[in-house]
Design a protein around this motif. Structure first.
Motif, mmCIF file in Angstrom:
data_model
loop_
_atom_site.group_PDB
_atom_site.id
_atom_site.type_symbol
_atom_site.label_atom_id
_atom_site.label_comp_id
_atom_site.label_asym_id
_atom_site.label_seq_id
_atom_site.Cartn_x
_atom_site.Cartn_y
_atom_site.Cartn_z
ATOM 1 N N LEU A 50 0.821 -1.209 0.000
ATOM 2 C CA LEU A 50 0.000 0.000 0.000
ATOM 3 C C LEU A 50 0.862 1.269 0.000
ATOM 4 N N THR A 51 1.967 1.223 0.715
ATOM 5 C CA THR A 51 2.880 2.359 0.730
ATOM 6 C C THR A 51 3.463 2.584 -0.656
ATOM 7 N N LYS A 52 3.790 1.502 -1.335
ATOM 8 C CA LYS A 52 4.317 1.625 -2.699
ATOM 9 C C LYS A 52 3.297 2.262 -3.635
ATOM 10 N N VAL A 53 2.048 1.840 -3.545
ATOM 11 C CA VAL A 53 0.995 2.395 -4.398
ATOM 12 C C VAL A 53 0.798 3.879 -4.080
ATOM 13 N N TYR A 54 0.766 4.233 -2.822
ATOM 14 C CA TYR A 54 0.597 5.628 -2.417
ATOM 15 C C TYR A 54 1.743 6.495 -2.939
ATOM 16 N N LYS A 56 3.816 5.908 -5.349
ATOM 17 C CA LYS A 56 3.888 5.946 -6.809
ATOM 18 C C LYS A 56 2.807 6.852 -7.406
ATOM 19 N N THR A 57 1.585 6.743 -6.898
ATOM 20 C CA THR A 57 0.481 7.500 -7.496
ATOM 21 C C THR A 57 0.360 8.925 -6.973
ATOM 22 N N ILE A 58 0.473 9.093 -5.682
ATOM 23 C CA ILE A 58 0.264 10.419 -5.090
ATOM 24 C C ILE A 58 1.550 11.250 -5.110
#
Length: 82
Positions: A50-54, A56-58
């Protein structure tokens, strides 16, 4: 006195088993230092994913995954060296 050998090898290739066996057959003491190649399936926790997705996207941080896997790699080496 037995001679000592340190073998550092990728874990995905099983050839290291033959190398270790050959050294042990010739009366060497072998210390294998094996490392894994991490891929997208190898996150250690949901929090890491989840940290990676955050990030990368935000935050537009495209290097977080590489730094995370480098940390995994380093942790594995330190465990094996102990």
């Amino acid at each position: 006195m037995r001679k000592r050998v340190l073998i550092a090898k990728h874990e995905y290739s099983a050839i290291y088993k033959n190398i270790i066996w050959d050294f042990e057959a010739n009366n060497y003491e072998v210390f294998p230092l094996l490392f894994k190649i991490y891929s997208i399936k190898n996150y250690r926790s949901l929090k890491d994913r989840l940290t990676k997705v955050y990030r990368k996207t935000i935050l537009k941080d495209k290097t977080y995954k590489q730094r995370l896997f480098s940390k995994y790699f380093e942790d594995d080496f330190l465990k094996q060296l102990k």
